[in-house]
Scaffold this active site. Structure first.
Site, short mmCIF file in Angstrom:
data_model
loop_
_atom_site.label_atom_id
_atom_site.label_comp_id
_atom_site.label_asym_id
_atom_site.label_seq_id
_atom_site.Cartn_x
_atom_site.Cartn_y
_atom_site.Cartn_z
N HIS A 105 0.85 -1.20 0.00
CA HIS A 105 0.00 0.00 0.00
C HIS A 105 0.88 1.25 0.00
O HIS A 105 2.10 1.16 0.21
CB HIS A 105 -0.90 0.03 1.25
CG HIS A 105 -1.72 -1.20 1.43
ND1 HIS A 105 -2.29 -1.56 2.63
CD2 HIS A 105 -2.08 -2.18 0.55
CE1 HIS A 105 -2.95 -2.69 2.49
NE2 HIS A 105 -2.84 -3.09 1.24
N HIS A 171 -9.44 -14.28 5.09
CA HIS A 171 -8.63 -13.63 4.06
C HIS A 171 -8.51 -14.54 2.85
O HIS A 171 -8.17 -15.72 2.98
CB HIS A 171 -7.24 -13.32 4.64
CG HIS A 171 -6.45 -12.35 3.84
ND1 HIS A 171 -5.72 -12.73 2.73
CD2 HIS A 171 -6.25 -11.01 3.97
CE1 HIS A 171 -5.11 -11.67 2.24
NE2 HIS A 171 -5.42 -10.62 2.95
#
Length: 420
Positions: A105, A171
């Protein structure tokens, strides 16, 4: 039924009662645990390793890995317990670094760091962002059993003891978040992260989501071990973000215990449906994160059905990964060709394209309701654009017929659908 979403900028939707099979979300706990007390108890009863007073000593350099602002982990509250404990053991402030495990990110800005850690900690401790794409910040740690080269932040090698902070939710790539993921991909380079993510792209979501031990997690754990992760503190939270459990200790043993609780909290029995309306809450910053709402829908939508993704994405698709807009979401075979031809070299992006493509290109169709992504871009990505959830639902019902079944998943970025 009138259904409203978490997003003020997106209008609600009216769903015909005869079509609706249910609105599903993770559980809310009745317990009112004090998080600081839970953290302290976990530190005094670590799983699979010694207490910290037997692991660290005065003069040791301690590196704390924290997940970033795309995760709901109450790191500030964990640090209120952990840091004083370390100081009691003789560790000085100047011997502690907090490394923000942002993965691939963008770096967190000052405002976001304060919101995550608290003003006092940002002021009094050294806090740095992991820079995954800066060669000078990362070093080689070795190879996993599958030959994955592990490259990651050099601060882990410079530390005497590494502690990871995170939370545990279902996830698509790793089965559950948390555990060794704070190191891989948290503080790894794009090369290493791409290879582990690409492994997950080759496996259907039903074989990974909600399964702690799987081929991808094995490589994540090996990577974390090579990088020197020593200890974790992971929380499990309910639908409202309330902490219902804290697990500390060895990053495999403690994580495995935490996953058992996370499966209870996030596991929801959901019937399969022709139309699935899914939000991405709380993964809302950009589509790179919001796609988690699509991942969970893979386990619910019927063949040739429709998935309606409802998400704000104020930062658009992905500032860090422009390849998503370039190629759009594709089938596994189409992405494999791009990778083989070296047209797409960032494997974490390749895996992302496949995870979404499996749902909206191979199994079903995708409709997107998002005020911050243009209709033109939605179509380029492979979605059918819709100005409202009502418009999207009307389109899907027209295609599937007036008797089509509908399921709604809220908090879908963290839900674990169970069909049997």
């Amino acid at each position: 039924m009138k259904l409203n979403f978490y997003y003020s900028g997106i209008r609600g939707v009216e769903i015909p009662d005869k079509n609706l099979l249910g609105v599903f979300k993770p559980k809310v706990s009745d317990n009112n645990f004090e998080i600081e007390k839970l953290v302290w108890e976990a530190l005094q009863n670590p799983i699979g390793t010694n207490k910290l007073d037997q692991e660290v000593k005065p003069g040791d350099k301690i590196l704390i890995l924290s997940d970033d602002n795309t995760r709901a982990t109450p790191v500030d509250k964990i640090l209120k317990v952990l840091l004083p404990y370390l100081h009691e053991l003789g560790i000085k402030k100047e011997d502690i670094i907090i490394l923000m495990a942002v993965g691939t990110h963008r770096p967190m800005n000052q405002r976001e760091l304060v919101a995550k850690l608290g003003q006092r900690i940002v002021d009094e401790y050294k806090v740095v962002n992991h820079l995954w794409n800066k060669k000078e910040e990362n070093i080689y740690y070795g190879k996993t059993s599958k030959g994955i080269e592990v490259w990651g932040n050099k601060l882990l090698r410079e530390a005497d003891y590494v502690i990871g902070l995170g939370h545990i939710v279902p996830h698509r790539v790793a089965g559950f978040s948390g555990g060794g993921k704070i190191a891989q991909p948290g503080v790894s380079t794009g090369k290493t992260t791409g290879e582990t993510h690409w492994l997950s792209a080759l496996v259907p979501g039903s074989e990974i989501m909600g399964k702690r031990d799987n081929p991808v997690r094995e490589q994540i754990d090996e990577s974390a071990r090579l990088m020197g992760l020593n200890f974790i503190i992971n929380v499990v939270q309910d639908l409202k973000g309330k902490v219902v459990g804290v697990f500390a200790g060895d990053f495999i043993a403690a994580h495995r215990a935490g996953c058992a609780l996370a499966k209870e909290v996030y596991g929801v029995r959901i019937p399969k449906a022709d139309i699935v309306i899914t939000d991405s809450y709380p993964a809302d910053i950009e589509l790179w994160q919001a796609a988690k709402g699509i991942y969970s829908s893979e386990l619910v939508v019927k063949e040739n059905g429709y998935v309606i993704l409802v998400t704000p994405c104020p930062e658009g698709v992905s500032k860090a990964h422009p390849e998503i807009e370039k190629f759009g979401y594709l089938s596994l075979e189409e992405v494999k060709k791009l990778v083989e031809n070296k047209e797409l070299q960032e494997l974490s992006v390749a895996a992302h394209l496949v995870h979404v493509g499996r749902v909206i290109k191979e199994k079903a169709h995708g409709i997107m309701v998002c005020p911050n992504i243009s209709d033109e871009l939605k179509e380029k990505l492979g979605f059918i654009p819709a100005a409202s959830v009502q418009e999207a639902l009307s389109y899907a019902l027209n295609k599937k017929g007036k008797d089509a079944s509908i399921v709604v998943m809220l908090h879908a970025g963290e839900i674990l659908p169970i069909n049997n």
